[in-house]
Design a protein around this motif. Structure first.
Motif, short mmCIF file in Angstrom:
data_model
loop_
_atom_site.label_atom_id
_atom_site.label_comp_id
_atom_site.label_asym_id
_atom_site.label_seq_id
_atom_site.Cartn_x
_atom_site.Cartn_y
_atom_site.Cartn_z
N THR A 33 -4.36 -0.14 -7.68
CA THR A 33 -3.99 0.39 -6.38
C THR A 33 -2.69 1.16 -6.45
N MET A 36 -3.59 4.70 -7.22
CA MET A 36 -4.45 5.43 -6.29
C MET A 36 -3.68 6.53 -5.58
N VAL A 38 -3.69 8.56 -2.17
CA VAL A 38 -4.22 8.50 -0.81
C VAL A 38 -3.61 9.65 -0.02
N ARG A 39 -4.45 10.33 0.71
CA ARG A 39 -3.96 11.46 1.49
C ARG A 39 -4.80 11.63 2.74
N CYS A 73 -13.03 7.51 -1.73
CA CYS A 73 -13.36 7.75 -0.32
C CYS A 73 -13.03 9.19 0.04
N GLU A 90 -8.73 10.68 2.32
CA GLU A 90 -9.13 10.85 0.94
C GLU A 90 -8.45 9.78 0.10
N ILE A 91 -9.23 9.06 -0.71
CA ILE A 91 -8.67 8.08 -1.63
C ILE A 91 -9.28 8.35 -3.01
N TYR A 92 -8.41 8.58 -3.96
CA TYR A 92 -8.81 8.84 -5.35
C TYR A 92 -8.28 7.72 -6.23
N TYR A 98 -8.25 13.13 -8.74
CA TYR A 98 -8.09 14.18 -7.74
C TYR A 98 -8.17 15.57 -8.40
N ASP A 125 0.33 13.43 1.83
CA ASP A 125 0.23 12.33 0.88
C ASP A 125 0.76 11.06 1.54
N SER A 128 0.39 3.33 0.59
CA SER A 128 -0.18 2.14 1.21
C SER A 128 0.93 1.15 1.56
N MET A 134 -5.93 -3.44 1.42
CA MET A 134 -6.83 -2.40 0.92
C MET A 134 -7.84 -3.03 -0.04
#
Length: 152
Positions: A33, A36, A38-39, A73, A90-92, A98, A125, A128, A134
């Motif tokens: 995590t 990851m 996340v954006r 996601c 968006e979660i990579y 990404y 960007d 978390s 999560m």
């Protein structure tokens, strides 16, 4: 009795891949995590192209999640009462996932075919606040869908 056995198997498979007793560090290393990306993409669409844009976006987001192991996601949505205001969560798995996403044929098609439809785009960007929660979101999904381990 059959359902109890199935439940035990599901619980044990969950504990093998993600033990509830693991420390946060162990969970994060298993799921990465901390790596990851996340954006939130904030997009405004020209009102003349909303339906066309949404059709193209649906195809792109579905293909990304289905075809790319590093795409965790891509969740498209729009503001109630204002469909020109699109948001994507968006979660990579990581930055490399990404960057690989940007090179895929389905993303390139989306980008090229919607460029004239987009009035503004802001990529925000995110960090978390609670990675453990999560992980619980993902764990729920895995248990409900019989997924045994995280693969990317």
């Amino acid at each position: 009795m059959k359902y109890i056995k199935i439940g035990i198997i599901i619980i044990l498979s969950g504990h093998l891949s993600v033990s509830c007793g693991e420390s946060t560090a162990e969970k994060n290393s298993a799921f990465q995590t901390d790596a990851m990306m996340v954006r939130i993409a904030e997009i405004e669409i020209d009102s003349n192209y909303v339906d066309d844009y949404i059709d193209i976006l649906k195809v792109e987001s579905e293909a990304s999640v289905r075809l790319e192991p590093g795409v965790i996601c891509i969740f498209p949505m729009y503001q109630k009462g204002n469909p020109t205001q699109i948001r994507l969560l968006e979660i990579y798995a990581n930055k490399e996932a990404y960057e690989a996403h940007l090179k895929t044929p389905h993303f390139k098609h989306y980008k090229e075919s919607t460029l004239h439809m987009i009035k503004s785009l802001d990529l925000v960007d995110m960090e978390s606040i609670d990675p453990d929660t999560m992980l619980e979101i993902f764990r729920k999904n895995w248990h409900q869908n019989g997924i045994k381990k995280w693969e990317y």
